[in-house]
Design a protein around this motif. Sequence first.
Motif, PDB file in Angstrom:
ATOM      1  N   GLY A 113      31.103 -59.485   9.001  1.00  0.00           N
ATOM      2  CA  GLY A 113      30.257 -58.726   9.912  1.00  0.00           C
ATOM      3  C   GLY A 113      30.398 -57.226   9.812  1.00  0.00           C
ATOM      4  O   GLY A 113      29.723 -56.498  10.539  1.00  0.00           O
ATOM      5  N   ASP A 170      29.711 -53.584   8.934  1.00  0.00           N
ATOM      6  CA  ASP A 170      28.562 -52.799   8.491  1.00  0.00           C
ATOM      7  C   ASP A 170      29.078 -51.449   8.012  1.00  0.00           C
ATOM      8  O   ASP A 170      29.430 -50.594   8.834  1.00  0.00           O
ATOM      9  N   GLU A 213      29.392 -56.311  13.300  1.00  0.00           N
ATOM     10  CA  GLU A 213      28.452 -57.193  13.985  1.00  0.00           C
ATOM     11  C   GLU A 213      29.178 -58.527  14.127  1.00  0.00           C
ATOM     12  O   GLU A 213      29.585 -59.134  13.137  1.00  0.00           O
ATOM     13  N   ASP A 239      24.770 -59.206  22.619  1.00  0.00           N
ATOM     14  CA  ASP A 239      26.085 -58.564  22.722  1.00  0.00           C
ATOM     15  C   ASP A 239      26.177 -57.788  24.030  1.00  0.00           C
ATOM     16  O   ASP A 239      25.229 -57.118  24.433  1.00  0.00           O
TER      17      ASP A 239
END
Length: 870
Positions: A127, A129, A136, A150
């Motif tokens: 996840g 980035d 993420e 989220d």
Amino acid sequence: MPGLGTSFGRGGATTSLQDLSHADAILIMGSSMAENHPVGFQWVIEARERGAKIIHVDPRFNRTSAMSDIWVPLRAGSDIVFLGALINYVLQNEKDFREYVAHYTNASILLRDDFKDTEDLDGFFSGWDPEKQQYETESWAYRGARLKKDIYKRSKGGGHAQDRGGEKIQANEFEQDKTLKDPRCVYQVLKRHFSRYTPEMVERLCGVSQSDFYKVAETFCSASGPEKTAAICYAVGWTQHSKGVQLIRAAAILQLLLGNIGRPGGGILALRGHASIQGSTDIPTLYDILPGYLPMPYFEEDSDSITEYIQEHKTDAGWWANFDRYIVSLLKSYYGHAATAANEFGFNWLPRLTGDHSHIGYWIEMAKGNVEGLFVMGQNPAVGAPNSRMERKAMAKLKWLVVREMVETETATFWLDSPEVSRGELRPEDIETEVFLFPAAGHVEKEGCFTNTQRLNQFHEKAIDPPGDARSETWFMYHLGRRLKEKSKANPNPDNAGLDALTWDYTLAGEIREPNVEEVLQEINGRSVVDGKLVSGYKELKNDGSTSCGCWIYSGIFPSAGENLARKREPRDFLGHGWGFAWPADRRILYNRASARPDGAPWSERKKLVWWDMEKKKWTGTDVPDFTATKAPDYVPPKAAQGDDALGGDRPFIMQPEGMGRLFVPSGLRDGPLPAHYEPLESPVHNELYPRLESDPAAKRLDSPQNPYANSPDERFPYVLSTYRLTEHHTAGGMSRYLSHLAELQPEMFCEISPQLAAELGIRNRSFVTIATPRGIIEARALVTSRIKPLKLDGKTVHQVTLPYHWGYKGLVKGSSANDLIALSQEPNVRIMETKALLCNVLPGPMEHGPKALEELAQVMTGHKERRQE
């Protein structure tokens, strides 16, 4: 602290100080408890006298070490390697309390196939980035779980709302393997994740011999099972790291594996830095939460509708299904009759988060000239905050500054006599900041409450009246609010609707019109809006506007007129019931359903606390059950059940939607579902575990010309620097350097260095030394002592130096501020700075003063500064 909140459900100590006396082993890390919590340390001594083994792991030998059975020095910043190796030791040697782990933790839950661990991705979790420099987290969720959006916006707020556990998972929708053998179950993922955290790695990265590690591991991990428990105590020596939350997560994993949470003599005790630090997150001075760990709404995402806000943060299962009751009752306490269902109980009068409003965020904006004014109360950032040199210079860009203090602190006179003025960096005649110094009352000159380390709220009496114009904070804030409300009333403006609606009707007493603080505590407790009667606890709160409550977790502290439980001083059992009030509901050991077996019987007679009474059909015991009193151990929730009814009778962690302690955190953290070792932002070695990454990728360095960093490693700054507190002084010294008896006990700033480093540099005991980092340069007396030992890291000798941080340039005793050396940085979850593991240089002799001090620092930065002889 989100490390506790995401692991167990609440961001507070799981146990009480008194209960330490029932431990069979106590591990103290990130703290010198004997020096900084001497009153609480009496129960550590009592435990030792009963046969418990006390273990102290700390870079520096101190009073806590002297009273311990085992002292292990380690390199500052390597704690996760040490803790990870303890976890690995438990898993590899099958030391875990298997029945506890299988029933009460998420060990059996399966993870999604797209989750990848640091072992798969060279130090990253799935996840990441790289463009946004953030995770993420969807792939961290349980397999089969229904997800929500989220719950916090990574670009904006902090993570203190996670002190209440995750909300991203709905109900009990996940897949399990109760044999714990499936390679995708949390237990097996945990084993693989920590498999390289070995005694050999501890020796190479921590500087701890394998024999010392095994001694600690065998001593602590043997205090587990039905008949034994062990406790962990920590303080800011863990929290003030770029990976501080994950340090606490590692401790949580260890204690869950050993079955030490919710049981007498077990738990994790978060030793708070000073009086009411716990209270200042419960009823927060933090920017990103409302009282009771309700999230502050965000601009745009949460702006328009209380319904959407509640849906965002309410859970289907677990106690946070009552979220709507707590926020509506809070709004009713703020706005009274003006808060109605028609106007969403004044929800849109609440301010919105628009960015980083933390201390560090404010000062970065201040340095840019984007902050006009500042109130400083109970703080002394001119010497008590990271990169104090930069913070003092930033205050010169304010238009106005209000300081409320008992004495004239460095913050009040930064414009007149700061080091920057003597160096020519600031000129008083150029500074336009208008400073207002208001005299403040001391704690013995006012009545009120402290909420301390163990979530214990104690009411204290006023001993004497404050002198002259000195006033309490309650007086100041009440009368400031009154004047603002009068000003708004005289000049009506729709933007002031929230201010106009605020209830501000406390009884005033005496010539100075002091507000009645017990009325404030009653407002915090909560009452019926219909008849004004005080509620007996948070279970009476409603979501329809018929109740008000200033902080739901404190509800029950003032259950009826004249019954202020925080005043109680009549202890009646070993947990201290009858002395003060511990939130929630006066529970002294949280998650205490886990003190009984799944069938409700005590694990053992020796460690019994709360159990199921078959005859009365209810939970009973020494403590207030942290569980629905009438829910049977064999209760199985219907498929459509909601809230607490959705949790089975063997699910002790009632704040979590799955009702389990979390070895693996599927939501709520920004830097990973499991702890992983990353080097500090400044380190003397490379990251051997994950060579692709030096430090936590989600941590913020905030590198700038005013906040430069050393390389990792860096020949210019070859030594590890750590800061600490003394018994004789208080934080930045504003309450102690002005008192003659304390000033005499610790009269001068000093730097602890080992005899080996002193010999290498030609430094004599009590001589002056100069300490430099890329941010600043200070001087101190050398304390040459074997309490600091050089460490061997994979054949390389690493020296550590330590500094107390209580001095400044005012008071009866003066000295350099250690905080001038600290970098502005932000841990990913709560934005706290790293003060316990940095790099520095040490030079013999006093530093240059005036403009030459900057020249000296520049020489160190360029590597051209030669070592001097005294």
